[in-house]
Design a protein around this motif. Structure first.
Motif, PDB file in Angstrom:
ATOM      1  N   ALA A  18      -3.008  -2.983   3.179  1.00 25.05           N
ATOM      2  CA  ALA A  18      -2.467  -2.367   1.966  1.00 25.05           C
ATOM      3  C   ALA A  18      -3.402  -1.300   1.429  1.00 25.05           C
ATOM      4  O   ALA A  18      -2.966  -0.220   0.993  1.00 25.05           O
ATOM      5  N   GLU A  19      -4.716  -1.552   1.473  1.00 33.98           N
ATOM      6  CA  GLU A  19      -5.686  -0.581   0.968  1.00 33.98           C
ATOM      7  C   GLU A  19      -5.734   0.666   1.840  1.00 33.98           C
ATOM      8  O   GLU A  19      -5.813   1.791   1.349  1.00 33.98           O
ATOM      9  N   ARG A  20      -5.666   0.493   3.156  1.00 32.69           N
ATOM     10  CA  ARG A  20      -5.693   1.644   4.055  1.00 32.69           C
ATOM     11  C   ARG A  20      -4.409   2.465   3.951  1.00 32.69           C
ATOM     12  O   ARG A  20      -4.432   3.689   4.086  1.00 32.69           O
ATOM     13  N   SER A  21      -3.280   1.804   3.733  1.00 29.50           N
ATOM     14  CA  SER A  21      -2.024   2.543   3.528  1.00 29.50           C
ATOM     15  C   SER A  21      -2.098   3.354   2.241  1.00 29.50           C
ATOM     16  O   SER A  21      -1.574   4.480   2.168  1.00 29.50           O
ATOM     17  N   LEU A  22      -2.741   2.796   1.217  1.00 31.07           N
ATOM     18  CA  LEU A  22      -2.945   3.539  -0.025  1.00 31.07           C
ATOM     19  C   LEU A  22      -3.796   4.775   0.225  1.00 31.07           C
ATOM     20  O   LEU A  22      -3.504   5.871  -0.292  1.00 31.07           O
ATOM     21  N   ALA A  23      -4.856   4.639   1.015  1.00 28.78           N
ATOM     22  CA  ALA A  23      -5.701   5.791   1.342  1.00 28.78           C
ATOM     23  C   ALA A  23      -4.910   6.861   2.086  1.00 28.78           C
ATOM     24  O   ALA A  23      -5.053   8.062   1.830  1.00 28.78           O
ATOM     25  N   ALA A  69       0.573  -0.680  -6.521  1.00 31.79           N
ATOM     26  CA  ALA A  69       1.222  -1.931  -6.896  1.00 31.79           C
ATOM     27  C   ALA A  69       1.284  -2.892  -5.715  1.00 31.79           C
ATOM     28  O   ALA A  69       1.073  -4.101  -5.864  1.00 31.79           O
ATOM     29  N   GLY A  70       1.555  -2.344  -4.528  1.00 31.53           N
ATOM     30  CA  GLY A  70       1.589  -3.195  -3.334  1.00 31.53           C
ATOM     31  C   GLY A  70       0.234  -3.781  -3.009  1.00 31.53           C
ATOM     32  O   GLY A  70       0.134  -4.921  -2.549  1.00 31.53           O
ATOM     33  N   PHE A  71      -0.818  -3.006  -3.237  1.00 30.33           N
ATOM     34  CA  PHE A  71      -2.177  -3.507  -3.015  1.00 30.33           C
ATOM     35  C   PHE A  71      -2.483  -4.666  -3.963  1.00 30.33           C
ATOM     36  O   PHE A  71      -3.006  -5.707  -3.552  1.00 30.33           O
ATOM     37  N   ASP A  72      -2.147  -4.497  -5.238  1.00 31.95           N
ATOM     38  CA  ASP A  72      -2.359  -5.581  -6.197  1.00 31.95           C
ATOM     39  C   ASP A  72      -1.554  -6.819  -5.800  1.00 31.95           C
ATOM     40  O   ASP A  72      -2.042  -7.953  -5.898  1.00 31.95           O
ATOM     41  N   ALA A  73      -0.319  -6.601  -5.346  1.00 28.85           N
ATOM     42  CA  ALA A  73       0.515  -7.732  -4.941  1.00 28.85           C
ATOM     43  C   ALA A  73      -0.092  -8.468  -3.754  1.00 28.85           C
ATOM     44  O   ALA A  73      -0.060  -9.703  -3.696  1.00 28.85           O
ATOM     45  N   ALA A  74      -0.665  -7.716  -2.805  1.00 30.12           N
ATOM     46  CA  ALA A  74      -1.286  -8.351  -1.640  1.00 30.12           C
ATOM     47  C   ALA A  74      -2.491  -9.185  -2.049  1.00 30.12           C
ATOM     48  O   ALA A  74      -2.708 -10.288  -1.538  1.00 30.12           O
TER      49      ALA A  74
END
Length: 471
Positions: free
Chosen positions: A296-301, A373-378
């Motif tokens: 999730a963090e890498r997708s955010l990057a 938001a997806g990162f927080d959810a993960a």
């Protein structure tokens, strides 16, 4: 192009070169679930018996000290079909990074053409003029606004997200293999426990038949004893079916056809268990370790870099280009008049389409907000799964201890009822009731031990370890 215009273009190119890379530079979210104190500290269940805050080892399955389990997981990690698919996806994502990086290199085009032309005034039988056109062009992108750099950054982020997803598959494969192995051993363990119950009830049936022959029992007593034996025997095929299903699952996880299941595991009857406190670490180590959080963090990057790709389209895209060419009639091939060349900056700018570009920027920015938001959810889901697994293990451990006491009491009651019945101090119904209670207590205690073994695997799965080192 005259010298003045060429100098003006060079000056514009130099000025644009001083510009910064388009779009925001990526930084991990500062105010997210991953930075909350309650998320990075000790788990709520860390104080329960059976846990230690020591770091989780890379290959957690070795905590079982079971060479058979070690071998099964190593084979599964080497041959599992889902993991092979994940490896292929990672290779594809890596190739996309190389493709994006190739956008920084010089691109060349070689062309050639020939034509036959005949003026309309000439006679039909006369041949036309044969001409040729040969050219070689090259261009090098200056990437003054960093569009290519951001595209590479986005592709790299995507590749790292795919790698994290691949690591998540490794975690799942290791845990599924351990669960299947526990399932085989649990089925044999339950089969052994219930066979002991059947043997005990069969002894009572034999005693009842002897008492009836001696005049102390009735046919009704014998039929009730026989019913108890039959009911207990009816549970045995279910354990055998469960064992075979888990063996088939093991074969599939190891990349084999179900019929090629590991025969050496079929006789396992001892429940695998970690005999020492389970190392669980803390929330901060969990967040760093869990592959789904990293994905999730890498997708955010990657999506943050795509904002820069979109923003760069607001500005001219400049490259240095040059071309060499020969063209003219074939009769003059190689002469000075047929040769030509060009050299200078090339500009491409979709200025009239700025509303379209701005819409793409808004899309990219909204995508980043969704990724945050997806990162927080993960992160929150990982913490929830871990806390739930820890609590379930602690409560199931309490339940197992209570059921062990109940089994001991039921065994004592059965022994007492059997003696009283043999000496004529109690009725046969009391003996059957005591044996029925013992059978239920034995089954419940065995099931609790099996659940505890599965709970341990669930803890390791929720902790997300097992991908750090290749087998």
């Amino acid at each position: 192009m005259n010298r003045a215009a060429f100098a003006l273009l060079l000056a514009a190119t130099a000025g644009l070169a001083a510009c910064t890379t388009a779009g925001p530079d990526y930084r991990p979210p500062e105010h997210s679930a991953a930075t909350a104190g309650a998320a990075t500290g000790a788990f709520a269940g860390a104080g329960e018996r059976g846990f230690t805050q020591a770091p989780l080892p890379d290959r957690w399955w070795r905590l079982y000290d079971d060479p058979v389990l070690d071998g099964l997981i190593e084979q599964a990690l080497a041959a599992n079909a889902d993991l092979r698919e994940a490896d292929a996806n990672l290779r594809r994502a890596t190739a996309v990074v190389r493709e994006a990086a190739a956008g920084r290199t010089i691109s060349t085009t070689l062309s050639g053409a020939a034509d036959l032309a005949r003026p309309s005034g000439t006679g039909r039988g006369l041949p036309g003029n044969v001409g040729y056109d040969i050219g070689l062009s090259a261009s090098y992108p200056l990437d003054l606004q960093g569009k290519i750099a951001r595209a590479i950054e986005a592709a790299q982020g995507d590749a790292e997200a795919v790698q994290a997803a691949r690591d998540a598959v490794r975690v799942s494969v290791a845990a599924a293999t351990a669960r299947a192995y526990v399932g085989v051993c649990a089925a044999n363990y339950g089969l052994g426990v219930n066979r002991q119950v059947v043997a005990l009830q069969a002894k009572t049936l034999d005693a009842t038949r002897r008492l009836r022959r001696g005049g102390r029992g009735t046919a009704f007593d014998v039929s009730r004893a026989q019913t108890a034996v039959n009911e207990s025997e009816a549970t045995l095929p279910g354990f055998e079916a469960d064992r075979q299903a888990q063996l088939f699952l093991l074969a599939t996880l190891m990349g084999r056809p179900p019929a090629d299941y590991p025969r050496e595991v079929a006789g396992c009857a001892r429940l695998p268990a970690v005999r020492q406190p389970i190392p669980i670490g803390d929330g901060a180590s969990l967040i760093r370790r869990r592959p789904d959080i990293r994905a999730a963090e890498r997708s955010l990057a990657a999506d943050t870099a795509r904002i820069g790709v979109a923003v760069a389209d607001l500005y001219p895209q400049i490259s240095l280009g040059g071309s060499l060419g020969l063209a003219g009639p074939l009769s003059g091939f190689g002469t000075g008049t047929s040769f030509g060349f060009s050299l200078g900056p090339l500009i491409s700018w979709s200025f009239p389409n700025r509303p379209v570009v701005k819409a793409r920027i808004a899309e990219a920015e909204a995508g980043v907000e969704a990724r945050i938001a997806g990162f927080d959810a993960a992160v929150l889901e990982a913490l929830r799964q871990t806390e739930t697994a820890l609590n379930a293990y602690a409560r199931d451990r309490d339940r197992m201890e209570a059921l062990d006491k109940a089994r001991e009491s039921a065994a004592l009651s059965e022994t007492q009822a059997n003696k009283l019945f043999l000496f004529g101090r109690t009725g046969f119904f009391d003996l059957l009731d005591a044996q029925r209670s013992l059978a239920m207590a034995e089954s419940a205690s065995a099931a609790a031990r099996v659940q505890l073994a599965l709970d341990q695997v669930d803890i390791f799965l929720s902790l997300g370890g097992g991908w750090e080192r290749e087998p």
